[in-house]
Structures are given as C-alpha cells and as structure tokens.
Design a protein around this motif. Sequence first.
Motif, PDB file in Angstrom:
ATOM      1  N   SER A  52       0.814  -1.212   0.000  1.00 41.45           N
ATOM      2  CA  SER A  52       0.000   0.000   0.000  1.00 41.45           C
ATOM      3  C   SER A  52       0.854   1.271   0.000  1.00 41.45           C
ATOM      4  O   SER A  52       2.068   1.226  -0.140  1.00 41.45           O
ATOM      5  N   CYS A  53       0.178   2.405   0.171  1.00 40.03           N
ATOM      6  CA  CYS A  53       0.825   3.711   0.279  1.00 40.03           C
ATOM      7  C   CYS A  53       0.675   4.231   1.704  1.00 40.03           C
ATOM      8  O   CYS A  53      -0.363   4.022   2.341  1.00 40.03           O
ATOM      9  N   TRP A  54       1.711   4.911   2.164  1.00 42.71           N
ATOM     10  CA  TRP A  54       1.741   5.358   3.554  1.00 42.71           C
ATOM     11  C   TRP A  54       2.327   6.759   3.648  1.00 42.71           C
ATOM     12  O   TRP A  54       3.103   7.177   2.800  1.00 42.71           O
ATOM     13  N   GLY A  55       1.976   7.443   4.737  1.00 46.44           N
ATOM     14  CA  GLY A  55       2.621   8.685   5.106  1.00 46.44           C
ATOM     15  C   GLY A  55       3.173   8.560   6.510  1.00 46.44           C
ATOM     16  O   GLY A  55       2.566   7.909   7.371  1.00 46.44           O
ATOM     17  N   LEU A  56       4.334   9.159   6.748  1.00 46.37           N
ATOM     18  CA  LEU A  56       4.910   9.087   8.077  1.00 46.37           C
ATOM     19  C   LEU A  56       5.764  10.315   8.343  1.00 46.37           C
ATOM     20  O   LEU A  56       6.350  10.895   7.428  1.00 46.37           O
ATOM     21  N   PRO A  57       5.843  10.731   9.603  1.00 43.70           N
ATOM     22  CA  PRO A  57       6.613  11.927   9.938  1.00 43.70           C
ATOM     23  C   PRO A  57       8.111  11.638   9.934  1.00 43.70           C
ATOM     24  O   PRO A  57       8.529  10.485  10.049  1.00 43.70           O
TER      25      PRO A  57
END
Length: 823
Positions: free
Chosen positions: A385-390
């Motif tokens: 999948s696609c993810w966002g992270l700091p």
Amino acid sequence: MGIAVYEADPRIFYVASASGGLFKTENNGITFKPVFEREGSISIGAVAVSAKDPNIVWVGTGENSSRNSVAWGDGVYKSIDGGKTWACMGLKETMHTGRIVIDPKNPNIVYVGALGRLWGTSSERGVYKTVDGGKTWQRTLFVDDKTGVIDLEMNPNNNRELFAAMWQRLRKPFDFVSGGPGSGLYKSTDSGKTWRRITKGLPDTPFGRIGLSYFRKNPKIIIGTFEYKPDRKAELAEKPPARRPADGGEVKNYAGGTYRSTDGGESWQRVNFLNPRPFYFSTPEQDPVDENRVYILGDNLWYSDDAGKTFKTFNIRVHPDHHAFWIDPRDNNHILDGNDGGLFVSGDKGLAWEQLNQLPIGQFYAIAVDMRRPYWVYGGLQDNSCWGLPTQTRKGGVAFWDSVGLGGGDGFHCQVDPSDWSTVYSESQGGAISRMDLKTGTSRGIRPRVQGERIRYNWSTPFIISSHNSSTLYLGGNRLFKTVDRGDHWVPISKDLTTNDPSKNHAGDQSVTPENTGAETHCTIITISESPQQEGLIYTGSDDGQVNVTRDGGATWQNVTSNIPGLPRNTWCSRVLASKWSLGRVYATFDGHRSNDFKPYLYVSDDFGKTWKSLSTGLADNDCLYVVIEGEKNRDLLYLGSEMSLRVSLDQGGTWTRFRTKFPTVAVHDLIVHPKELDLVIATHGRSIWTLDVSGLETLSKDDLAKDVAVASPQDVLLMPRSGGGGWDGDRFFVSPNTQPGTRIMYFLKKAAKDVSVIVSDIKGERTQEYSGGTEVGLNVVAWSGRLDGRMAAPGDYKVTVKVDGKEYVSAVHVEDTNARTE
C-alpha cells in the motif's frame, strides 16, 4: 526470500530479504543487525548456514521469485565469521539463485541451484558443486539456456541423495512465460555426479515451477507442489474421476497440484489440486515431526493434518504472500514465516503470530514530501500500500505506529498538495488513483475513464501535480490525462504516446499457468515531467521507449525518441525530467534490464529534445538507471539513483561520485530534495526510506568550491519538545531516531589543514560551543546538537565560525521553535 537457522541453537538465524540484504539475530529475533549490505549486490535468492558452524554462511544473490520487479545478483558469497566479512566465490553470471545446500557433514561441499537470467537466455544455470569451499566449481546438471534450478533438496539422512527442481521461465517487459519442456524433477544418488529425470506418477504435460520438502523423520516421504498444464480429459478418466476445483479470477489456487511420495521420490501420487500461484510461491513445507502435517505457502497460508488430502487456511492477522518458512525440528510448534509484510514467529503451529518488526526492508517505488515543519514523507511500497509518516516525533523517534495508511493493494506514486498538506493523492496498481483528506480520513477514487475506450495503465501509473497550479494534475495511461479540479474531472490531452504494439498485450498466453493481473500491461506512459519554468511544457516517457514533448499543453506533440543516440530500440524510459534551471533542458534515463540489457543510459538535451548527449561516462554496467533529479539550490548538482547505487555529480553530469557512507548497495527508485529543509529523501527498493542532509552540496556553488575554504549554510535547528511515550517499548521494534534538534555544519577545504575548529555562538559571543573539525581535503562535517554551554539554544540566529589554521570563516545558523507540530 530465505531463512537459515542454526538448528543446534535456534536463537541464531539469518534472514535474507529480496532486495535489502541479509540480517542476523543471536537472540531469537529480538534484535537484528545487517550483515550483508555493501557487497556487489544485496538482492538475495538463497541463504544457508552450516549445520556444524553458525559462522559459515553462504548467500546466493539475485531474487528467485521471478516477479516483474525483481532485482538481480552477481554470484554467490561466503562468510566464515558469521557475516562480518564476505568473499565472492564466483558464479557471477548466474544472476538469480534458487537454492544453496551445504553438506551437513562437510561444509566445504556446497551445492548451488542457479536459476539463471530471468530476462534472457544464458548458459550459466543449473546445479553447481564445490568440494573445496568455493575455490572451484563443477556444473553437474544442465538442461538448456532457459531452464535453471528453483529448488534443491538433500536427503536429511543421506547426503548423497539430492533432488533438483528445474524450471524453464522467461520474462519480458510485457510477458512472463512459466514452464515448458525444460522444467522437470531430477534425482541424484551419487552426490550430484549423475542425475536422472523422475516421471513416475507425474502427469505427462508441460511443467512449470516445482517445490519439494522432505519428511525428516522418514525421508522416504516427500511432499511436492508441481505447476503443470492440466489435462482435463485425463483427470476425468481417473477412477474415480478427479474434478479440479474452479479457479476464479486471474490468480490461480489450483495451478497443478500437491503430490506425495513414499518411496524416496521414485514415484508420486497427487493428493490435492492445491498449488497457489506457483510462479510466485510453489513452496510446500512438510512438518519435521508429524508426517500428516503439511503447509503450503501462497497468498494464504494453507495447512493439512491428513498428509495433504484436505487443506484449510489459517484465520490469522498476518500479511499475505508467504515465501519462506522454517519449522523447528525439536519443537514443531515453533515456526518462522517470511512473507511480503516481513518476518513472523509462531509458538502454537501457526494459530497466533508475532511480527519480528526490526527489519527495515521496505520496497518503495516512489515518494513525496509535504511542506509541514517537521515534514512528512509519503510513499508506495511493493504489496504494502501507500503510507505517510513523519520525519520527527515528540517521542524522539519514528515507528510504524506513527504512520498513516493511504490506500490498499500495491503502493506506487504519491503526491501532496504543496499548499494544503491534508490533501494527498496515492495510486495503487493499474491507475487506481485516489484523493484523501488526512484531516477527515475520507478518500475518493479518481481514476480517469474514457467512455468506449480501454485505457492501458501501467502497474506503476505515474501522475504529477503541476508546479504552476496545485489543482492541476497530469496522469499517464497510454494517453496523457489532465485535471484542473484535483481529479474530479479528467480530459485526455494527447493521442496514444506509445508504440501501441498489439503483440505486446497478451501477457501469460504461453505460460503453463496463464496469469494476467496487470503487472505486464505494456505500451504505457511510465514517467511525466512538466517544466517548472513554463506551464504546458510537458515531457512523457513510456515503457516501450518513447519520449514525447508538448510545448502547448497537449495541443501538439512531438516524438523525439529517434534523436537519442546509441539507445536501443524500445528501451524502457525510467525517468524524464524537465529542468528547473534552463527552459530547453530535459534529462532522460533508460532502463534496459527488462530486455536483458544491463548498460546505463542517461541523456540530456538543451533544445527541447531535438538533440541529445550521453551523460553515462564512468557509470558501471549491471547498474541500470531509475531516476535523475537536479539540485534544489545548486544548478550544477545532479543526483542519480540506480539498481545498485546513489550517485552525485557537481558538474551537471560530466563526472559522477558514488555515495557510500553508511549507505547500502540497494536500488534507488526515487529521489526528492525537500525545498525548505534541503534533505535528500531517498526511496530504496529494499531498505525503505532514507534522508540525507545535502545542504552542503546544495549551498556550495562552483565558485565556492574554487576557494581555499568555503562554509555552507547549515540546515535550521528545529526545537522538538519531548512529550514522553518513547524508550520503554523494549528492543523488538524498529525506531528511526529523530535528527532534530540539531544540524550539521559543512565546510569545504581545497587543501588539507593542520588545525580546524568550529565554534557556534550567540550574537554577543557570550554562549559558545566549540568542536574540533576534520582537516581533510573535500567536504567536512561537524554535528551541532543545538546546545550552547550544555543548554538548548533559544529560537533565533547564531554565528558559526570555522577557524582553519588560525583564519576565520563565518556563516550563520537559525534555530526555530516548531511548537512540536508533528500532526
């Protein structure tokens, strides 16, 4: 791709990742350390550890899964000190390794099952044997130039008996053929000197991939999965008639069948039609203690308690797609499972699982960043999948629980609205683009559709946000699409920008198990770039090697492919890049490995593609190119990502320097320089996402590098208050530590110095922090923690003084209070 356990002490084992190297644990998986990450290739197809000595380890490079995204290798490696050092033992041209077997009685005797090239024919494949620890090799089994070894098994009680599963396969950019007359099962009873083909009880039909597993307590019993083209008439003629279950969809669960032998593999009997998606799996595992317990690996994890007659699937919270499996021979409750989500351990025969979440082996295709401070990174992963992270958190580091999921399926391209960080676009396979509002969590699919027309979308469909208007996006199928309302409505702005070759859109037709999931969809746009200087100046590159340009927003197009010198026809265009520094300049990289061409191809044009020149001088073969980007602040700076390396040029591609410091030999699929922070964000396909402070490279111009001493402008220091919650979770989890608060002071020395000191002080010079600096020629780095006289600096500007042999050079650094805004 592999798990090798030292069974005399199972706390010690090695985990081979598909494209991220080898990891070792000595404490049963609580912690791992990378032990194979800087060799010629760290893509791994097989790993084996000696039964006599846990320090003797062999690695066969080159993945064996044969997917469209696999990486290749450069031979086999050996370590005699538990992975501290390695020696390449040859077989470099085998490219992909199916299996390695170390003789349990004599670790100098080793068998290598060489799978051979995936994208072309070659004679370097088959069973190879060494009796002197790898100094010399003898090939003992060879079928033909398309057929290699996918599995190699040794009788656990008789080291003279071996089985080799031969697999004929060939992949093209637009097709994959699994199976053919070369595939088959071979047996040796004289330590590999001679081999004979086994056919008794097996169907008389073309085979594909084969997997095997001995029953340790009684090696007369062997379980096998055989991919073959079913003969329905013959099956119905059996008594009673054999009725093969129906397979729905493109991915087949009953592609051939599961077979069992009770006479040491001399004859076989089908016990079940189960054999899920064999080209990707075909991995049976016989329980070493219970002859009735059998596991079949696939997208699900299947098990049988009646020797394969019937199978069930576990209802478990484990990532699908299982590739590597180990069952403890002394306690068959203890199982290790390697799948597309990482490594898992069970203590109850697979009923419950724990993830050993210490392995940073994410396979990213593409990345994006937002403009928050601290900023976030977004990316798409192979089958994850696609993810966002700091990049920073209040807890002092970033872990998986800080991430935000953006969508399902395989993850590919992501983009963030530069004016609104809460609007994020992501794409799964085949053009399945969606728009998500991170504040509300709502998401909407926005894939373009044209009534009455079938649009071809690549497995990794590219799209970009226009730098001129963040509501405008471009997305590539076989035509280029444009939206001016964030994807609510799309219009095609081009004709077909590919060769539209109909012969290249029949994937899987010739395979033993036909499969067409979209991964081989061809004649599609694969890369898009709009000029940051001029709206509507757009370049596209396609997977069949076509480069097109429009200078009027799509009203007219020009194919400039034939202007590129020395480029083989139809070579995959991996990246086009319109320059931010010169209106007519455009860069293009091409990747020929899918056509069995492993040369680097990098070009630049300064006249909108009318003429081109190569920038590939000094770049190595076997290191295909994936991405090129320009410097954010430095017009002479280029970054280049490839299958094996990250490279930098300070002279617009005239010469290249490989970046090696603590960076593995891993594929770099995407790059971006954060425009505010001047971090180079690196998407690797095998070792997750990296960030690198490139402020020194970005802010030191060509004129600066001509000076005796030049001091770069450091990155800002971001004050990051801690709010607790970190440091008490044990050692099981991977945590990326914050890089803030802190910065790096970089300075260039034209010649070596005798003494260098770096001083950071407040404007009045009342509070200071002094460091000893490097004295070598080139770029030197000193880290500043953001503290003066032991206390954290307050927000504001500070003086940086670099004193070189008594002479002072001054710069400045800024400290900002972010108020811990890490949404």
